[in-house]
Write a protein that holds these residues in place. Sequence first.
Motif, mmCIF file in Angstrom:
data_model
loop_
_atom_site.group_PDB
_atom_site.id
_atom_site.type_symbol
_atom_site.label_atom_id
_atom_site.label_comp_id
_atom_site.label_asym_id
_atom_site.label_seq_id
_atom_site.Cartn_x
_atom_site.Cartn_y
_atom_site.Cartn_z
ATOM 1 N N MET A 1 -6.482 3.430 2.883
ATOM 2 C CA MET A 1 -6.067 4.784 3.191
ATOM 3 C C MET A 1 -6.708 5.725 2.172
ATOM 4 O O MET A 1 -6.776 5.428 0.991
ATOM 5 N N SER A 2 -7.140 6.857 2.656
ATOM 6 C CA SER A 2 -7.780 7.829 1.786
ATOM 7 C C SER A 2 -7.082 9.175 1.950
ATOM 8 O O SER A 2 -6.680 9.558 3.049
ATOM 9 N N VAL A 3 -6.935 9.886 0.855
ATOM 10 C CA VAL A 3 -6.271 11.182 0.857
ATOM 11 C C VAL A 3 -7.333 12.270 0.847
ATOM 12 O O VAL A 3 -8.248 12.241 0.020
ATOM 13 N N ASP A 4 -7.221 13.232 1.760
ATOM 14 C CA ASP A 4 -8.157 14.354 1.775
ATOM 15 C C ASP A 4 -7.500 15.582 1.141
ATOM 16 O O ASP A 4 -6.336 15.550 0.744
ATOM 17 N N ALA A 5 -8.250 16.674 1.037
ATOM 18 C CA ALA A 5 -7.761 17.887 0.375
ATOM 19 C C ALA A 5 -6.553 18.479 1.095
ATOM 20 O O ALA A 5 -5.627 18.987 0.458
ATOM 21 N N PRO A 25 -9.546 18.740 -5.970
ATOM 22 C CA PRO A 25 -10.421 17.547 -5.999
ATOM 23 C C PRO A 25 -9.984 16.504 -7.028
ATOM 24 O O PRO A 25 -10.033 15.292 -6.750
ATOM 25 N N HIS A 26 -9.536 16.958 -8.201
ATOM 26 C CA HIS A 26 -9.078 16.014 -9.229
ATOM 27 C C HIS A 26 -7.832 15.270 -8.751
ATOM 28 O O HIS A 26 -7.728 14.042 -8.902
ATOM 29 N N LEU A 27 -6.883 15.982 -8.169
ATOM 30 C CA LEU A 27 -5.662 15.343 -7.665
ATOM 31 C C LEU A 27 -5.980 14.392 -6.518
ATOM 32 O O LEU A 27 -5.346 13.338 -6.382
ATOM 33 N N GLN A 28 -6.965 14.762 -5.713
ATOM 34 C CA GLN A 28 -7.377 13.889 -4.612
ATOM 35 C C GLN A 28 -7.889 12.565 -5.161
ATOM 36 O O GLN A 28 -7.532 11.490 -4.670
ATOM 37 N N GLN A 29 -8.713 12.615 -6.200
ATOM 38 C CA GLN A 29 -9.215 11.391 -6.822
ATOM 39 C C GLN A 29 -8.073 10.571 -7.423
ATOM 40 O O GLN A 29 -8.048 9.341 -7.293
ATOM 41 N N ASN A 32 -6.038 8.906 -4.633
ATOM 42 C CA ASN A 32 -6.805 7.805 -4.047
ATOM 43 C C ASN A 32 -6.839 6.605 -4.985
ATOM 44 O O ASN A 32 -6.778 5.454 -4.537
ATOM 45 N N ALA A 33 -6.927 6.841 -6.290
ATOM 46 C CA ALA A 33 -6.908 5.738 -7.260
ATOM 47 C C ALA A 33 -5.555 5.023 -7.230
ATOM 48 O O ALA A 33 -5.495 3.789 -7.306
ATOM 49 N N ILE A 34 -4.475 5.790 -7.121
ATOM 50 C CA ILE A 34 -3.139 5.191 -7.051
ATOM 51 C C ILE A 34 -3.006 4.332 -5.791
ATOM 52 O O ILE A 34 -2.505 3.204 -5.834
ATOM 53 N N GLU A 39 -2.860 -0.979 -2.967
ATOM 54 C CA GLU A 39 -3.470 -1.931 -2.034
ATOM 55 C C GLU A 39 -3.838 -3.229 -2.742
ATOM 56 O O GLU A 39 -3.703 -4.312 -2.177
ATOM 57 N N GLN A 40 -4.295 -3.134 -3.979
ATOM 58 C CA GLN A 40 -4.606 -4.340 -4.751
ATOM 59 C C GLN A 40 -3.346 -5.155 -5.009
ATOM 60 O O GLN A 40 -3.375 -6.391 -4.980
ATOM 61 N N LEU A 41 -2.230 -4.485 -5.257
ATOM 62 C CA LEU A 41 -0.973 -5.201 -5.495
ATOM 63 C C LEU A 41 -0.521 -5.972 -4.261
ATOM 64 O O LEU A 41 0.074 -7.041 -4.378
ATOM 65 N N SER A 42 -0.802 -5.438 -3.083
ATOM 66 C CA SER A 42 -0.372 -6.127 -1.865
ATOM 67 C C SER A 42 -1.151 -7.421 -1.653
ATOM 68 O O SER A 42 -0.729 -8.275 -0.878
ATOM 69 N N ALA A 43 -2.266 -7.593 -2.344
ATOM 70 C CA ALA A 43 -3.059 -8.817 -2.221
ATOM 71 C C ALA A 43 -2.536 -9.946 -3.111
ATOM 72 O O ALA A 43 -2.961 -11.084 -2.969
ATOM 73 N N VAL A 44 -1.613 -9.640 -4.011
ATOM 74 C CA VAL A 44 -1.086 -10.647 -4.934
ATOM 75 C C VAL A 44 -0.138 -11.583 -4.188
ATOM 76 O O VAL A 44 0.739 -11.146 -3.447
#
Length: 95
Positions: A1-5, A25-29, A32-34, A39-44
Amino acid sequence: MSVDAVTVRKIAHLARIKVNDADVPHLQQELNAILTFVEQLSAVDIEGVEPLTSVMPMPMAKREDVVTDGGIPDAIVANAPVSEDRFFVVPKVVE
């Protein structure tokens, strides 16, 4: 999932946070990092891992589940402007 402006502005509005256009733009980045981390945690693989209440193994402190009136009804309504028979008296709001 990606967050847009647009989504960043909507989240800010829902959170009642004023966000300048230059900060979007900074908050968007950041958002998206969060989401990438989540998503990485769901792979554990957590199969067979019991939930923890503490890092030290110990039984959870429990109390008996009993319904009481608190035992101090007079003290509870002592500071009420108006009380009657150990109940708070409030003005009627709905007719």
